[in-house]
Design a protein around this motif. Structure first.
Motif, short mmCIF file in Angstrom:
data_model
loop_
_atom_site.label_atom_id
_atom_site.label_comp_id
_atom_site.label_asym_id
_atom_site.label_seq_id
_atom_site.Cartn_x
_atom_site.Cartn_y
_atom_site.Cartn_z
N ALA A 46 -53.50 40.14 -21.75
CA ALA A 46 -53.22 41.02 -22.88
C ALA A 46 -54.33 42.05 -23.11
CB ALA A 46 -52.99 40.19 -24.15
N SER A 47 -55.58 41.65 -22.94
CA SER A 47 -56.69 42.57 -23.19
C SER A 47 -56.82 43.59 -22.07
CB SER A 47 -57.99 41.78 -23.37
OG SER A 47 -57.87 40.95 -24.51
N PHE A 101 -48.24 47.90 -26.29
CA PHE A 101 -49.52 48.61 -26.24
C PHE A 101 -49.38 50.12 -26.05
CE2 PHE A 101 -50.33 44.24 -24.87
CZ PHE A 101 -51.29 43.89 -25.81
N PHE B 41 -46.75 31.30 -25.58
CA PHE B 41 -48.16 30.96 -25.44
C PHE B 41 -48.42 29.49 -25.84
CE2 PHE B 41 -51.09 34.82 -24.94
CZ PHE B 41 -50.16 35.53 -24.22
N PRO B 70 -53.03 30.67 -26.49
CA PRO B 70 -52.51 30.34 -25.15
C PRO B 70 -52.88 28.91 -24.78
CG PRO B 70 -54.49 31.67 -24.95
CD PRO B 70 -54.22 31.53 -26.42
N LYS B 79 -58.20 24.78 -32.18
CA LYS B 79 -58.95 26.02 -32.37
C LYS B 79 -59.53 26.47 -31.05
CE LYS B 79 -60.50 25.19 -37.10
NZ LYS B 79 -61.66 24.91 -37.96
N ILE B 80 -59.39 27.74 -30.72
CA ILE B 80 -60.06 28.34 -29.58
C ILE B 80 -60.93 29.46 -30.13
CG2 ILE B 80 -59.78 29.57 -27.39
CD1 ILE B 80 -57.15 28.19 -26.99
N GLU B 81 -62.19 29.45 -29.71
CA GLU B 81 -63.15 30.44 -30.20
C GLU B 81 -62.96 31.75 -29.42
OE1 GLU B 81 -67.32 29.93 -29.32
OE2 GLU B 81 -67.70 29.57 -31.44
N MET B 82 -61.94 32.48 -29.84
CA MET B 82 -61.58 33.71 -29.13
C MET B 82 -62.10 34.89 -29.94
SD MET B 82 -57.66 34.75 -28.09
CE MET B 82 -57.41 33.38 -26.96
N SER B 85 -61.04 40.90 -30.90
CA SER B 85 -60.33 41.91 -30.12
C SER B 85 -59.27 41.24 -29.24
CB SER B 85 -61.34 42.69 -29.27
OG SER B 85 -60.69 43.37 -28.24
N ASP B 86 -59.62 40.12 -28.65
CA ASP B 86 -58.65 39.39 -27.82
C ASP B 86 -57.52 38.83 -28.68
OD1 ASP B 86 -60.01 39.91 -25.47
OD2 ASP B 86 -61.07 38.00 -25.44
N ASP B 89 -55.02 41.44 -29.24
CA ASP B 89 -54.24 41.71 -28.03
C ASP B 89 -53.19 40.63 -27.77
OD1 ASP B 89 -55.68 44.05 -27.61
OD2 ASP B 89 -57.19 43.06 -26.38
N ILE B 90 -53.55 39.35 -27.98
CA ILE B 90 -52.54 38.32 -27.70
C ILE B 90 -51.44 38.33 -28.76
CG2 ILE B 90 -54.09 36.81 -26.37
CD1 ILE B 90 -54.02 34.86 -28.82
N ALA B 92 -50.32 41.14 -30.31
CA ALA B 92 -49.47 42.28 -29.96
C ALA B 92 -48.60 41.95 -28.75
CB ALA B 92 -50.32 43.52 -29.67
N TYR B 93 -49.20 41.32 -27.75
CA TYR B 93 -48.47 40.96 -26.52
C TYR B 93 -47.26 40.08 -26.85
CZ TYR B 93 -47.86 38.94 -21.78
OH TYR B 93 -47.36 38.53 -20.57
N GLN B 94 -47.48 39.04 -27.64
CA GLN B 94 -46.41 38.10 -27.94
C GLN B 94 -45.33 38.74 -28.82
OE1 GLN B 94 -47.80 33.83 -28.61
NE2 GLN B 94 -49.77 34.85 -28.56
N LEU B 136 -49.87 47.13 -34.75
CA LEU B 136 -49.79 47.90 -33.50
C LEU B 136 -48.36 47.98 -33.00
CD1 LEU B 136 -51.81 49.14 -31.39
CD2 LEU B 136 -51.78 46.94 -30.23
N ARG D 78 -65.14 29.68 -23.83
CA ARG D 78 -64.71 29.63 -25.23
C ARG D 78 -64.58 28.19 -25.68
NH1 ARG D 78 -59.94 34.19 -24.50
NH2 ARG D 78 -58.88 32.46 -23.50
N LYS D 79 -65.17 27.91 -26.82
CA LYS D 79 -65.04 26.56 -27.37
C LYS D 79 -63.58 26.25 -27.65
CE LYS D 79 -69.45 26.32 -29.82
NZ LYS D 79 -70.10 26.30 -31.14
#
Lengths: 254, 254, 254, 254
Positions: A46-47, A101, B41, B70, B79-82, B85-86, B89-90, B92-94, B136, D78-79
């Motif tokens: 996606a990024s 996008f 995802f 994802p 939890k994912i430490e994303m 900005s990412d 993007d994920i 918007a993508y989904q 977006l 990423r955690k």
């Protein structure tokens, strides 16, 4: 005289993934008029998609989706025996995802990737499945496909716009298909020869096959690569020869 | 008197994946007015999405996207430490991917899933990232979020429409947050009690916390589940009590 | 007289994934003597594998690996055109991964899954690739394969132990292959008939094809399923008839 | 005098994936004495693993597993909030998978990757989960971990062999932890200075922190990188200085 002749230059872009970088996107974007952006299945994420769309916009390059099989490890080059309904769905999904996008959520074109491209070129049922997926998202999008392929016929029958694509650095067989990469004479490795081949295809609307037959070909777009510096140099050489011969290189082809 | 009161019923749908079936989608679709459709995802795949959209259309249920992390194995609940900005993007993508399958490529709403929902409820930076991703794709889409959460504030500040969501079968803390599932009194397991709770929230625009405080709450939508027959029965019971008290159950909330 | 006849009962297990549950593992484990445990590519994950190994150990059921194509969405049932070297590597990887969870890091057997099983049954190059991957991890492991298949021949030529597998509820063609599922007479749906068929195959070392020929078959193991209660009931019925006829059901077959 | 001093050189390898190439594996293998091979979760795939093991064997470099979070896009950095039981399982799975490719299915060591490495360094419960996963596969394997970390304590308490690891090009805080990369003085960019730092750590069994304290450190292994030519050059410089000062560089450390 050639001023009336126009052709598009397209290349696959946005094929990096996460920490993994592939392709000289910034360099090849200087040469092409349309970009096929990977959509997260065979490559891209996606990024990367967001960044690639921005890069293409900055260069005025037309943006298309490049959907492929869900096979990052195989880079979308391995055939997967997927049923046609699922193919329609993964194409629509990827085209929709990329559309998120682009400024107006429109895409200039869609070009299938790798094994999906090859399968859709030869198998009408798969070609129809791809077309259905594209049309579901936007019936105005241009379908890119191998010249003379089943995909082009499917697009035509579905009343979709289409662009017939040729490869300057590949030899052709008498039936209009490419000589498979497994054969020694598949690739034209001499850049000058490839450029000359491109010019002839564009001017003559035909190509001479490896067995000497003249094969008629519509030539709406030439596919070039940005994998490495040699590939970019080849794109530069082809484009220069075309421009020197008054061919217009443009994405306004439909 | 209650005829002026209206509330939406939403549920997560389309969370099957390939050969794996989860959720009683057909049954819960009879009860809800809006569906949050998984986007491939945390759950769902392109074909499940196409089928779920069709099911919802057949029932006249409003379709929204339900983007998540994802993480199919963790069902989007880890939890994912994303970076933000990412996250944009994920999302918007989904949202774009699901839009491919709706008739006019519009979505009624977007509701983040699982860990992303929880993180966006508490962390304004993550909330802003989610909102940016939604906006977006479509600035007219309604943002669903936990009532009183950071996500609702972010939507408001971004001039997006929003719907504040409550849970009928969950106890609340005095700050308006849910009692965590790790605590014994997190869940209201008695269906009649949960239904009564829902009616009171809708009528009073407030909830009584576990420590006795009256917590003001906007109540635009009630989240119900279709995981199993008990969950569907609870949805039926809540809806019946609301209708019996002249509350209008509708997705026309913005 | 039948006391000398022995046969193994095997079933695919551990095919859940994360939040997704599939198969009645606890129930079918009461019936079978050997378990084919999914290894995280077509189904299963590391935690499911750990739990499934423990369940099988508790029941005294022999543990084998069940490697498949990396295709969770397609449940490993879609052919992927993977080169043979990569097939060897994914088989070794999965067998090694499952070995991590068994007490002495040994496996009783390995049985390929789905499309990989079918391709290895017919294509000797793929069969050899699978065998190479298994042998790399443990040359003492028993290779399970379709009776009379290329995989069995490849195991034999590689000096590996092997078990020839039959299906009680499937009709056979005169060349010993299964009637494809696409044909109306592929499945024997009557449980009593399937059980009788199993007994005859075990006693006669042959099966009567749909066209009436007697096809010789080695019968080391019978494959049964635990997908649903009917499948488990069928396994129970087959096993009962075999035991009633003094056939020994055991995994000590090599 | 330094002849009695010995230290191991380790580096992360096999982090390519499918068509994506990363790292100068062949070059850094000339410098290191032990290799941490990615196991297909954060990087690497089955074929890359097979090839990397062979490369390391050819160079006489000791082979270890480098398990990480299932997050190819985030490269395992990423955690992920995964429960400890699942962490044990994914560590065992990956260690087992790599073991498939080593000649005797033994591994010299295991070193966790990225976010998992960092979390296990600070959180004793995660450290214990990692150790349990490693011990499940092979209680004789050496556990690599950040010097003075929770992971080292967990290995010690589990009666596992361990190697304390230092970084030559990173500054340390007074508690023995690394200065985070987010701070300006995190990295020692001057190669000569980094080499001198490595020698001092090896000889003195301590490091001077950014705030001037002498922090005692066991130094069993130095981590070097092969990401690019500068990284390889730094490894060469460090190794040369150590050898010039009669330090023995060897993987025989336990």
């Amino acid at each position: 005289m050639n001023k009336m002749i126009k052709v598009d230059f397209n290349s696959d872009l946005g094929e990096s993934f996460g920490n993994y970088k592939i392709g000289l996107d910034s360099e090849i974007l200087h040469q092409v008029t349309s970009a096929n952006v990977a959509c997260g299945f065979h490559a891209g994420d996606a990024s990367i998609m967001a960044q690639t769309v921005q890069l293409a916009l900055d260069k005025g390059v037309a943006i298309g989706a490049h959907p492929g099989f869900p096979d990052l490890q195989g880079f979308g080059r391995r055939k997967i025996e997927m049923n046609t309904s699922d193919i329609t769905d993964i194409v629509a999904y990827q085209v929709g995802a990329l559309s998120a996008f682009t400024p107006d959520h429109k895409l200039h074109h869609v070009k299938a990737h790798g094994a999906l491209y090859n399968m859709a070129a030869k198998d009408r049922l798969i070609a129809d499945a791809v077309i259905t997926g594209i049309k579901l998202v936007d019936p105005q999008t241009i379908v890119y496909g191998l010249a003379n392929s089943e995909l082009i016929k499917a697009a035509q029958d579905a009343n979709m716009k289409f662009a017939q694509e040729v490869f300057a650095d590949r030899n052709y067989q008498s039936d209009g298909s490419l000589v498979p990469r497994s054969q020694p004479n598949a690739i034209i490795s001499n850049p000058a020869e490839a450029a000359q081949r491109a010019l002839e295809m564009v001017e003559n609307k035909s190509v001479v096959s490896v067995t000497g037959e003249v094969v008629p070909l519509a030539v709406d777009s030439i596919c070039v690569h940005g994998d490495n510096h040699s590939a970019v140099d080849l794109a530069i050489e082809i484009k220069k020869l075309l421009l020197d011969n008054q061919v217009t290189v443009t994405n306004k082809i439909c």
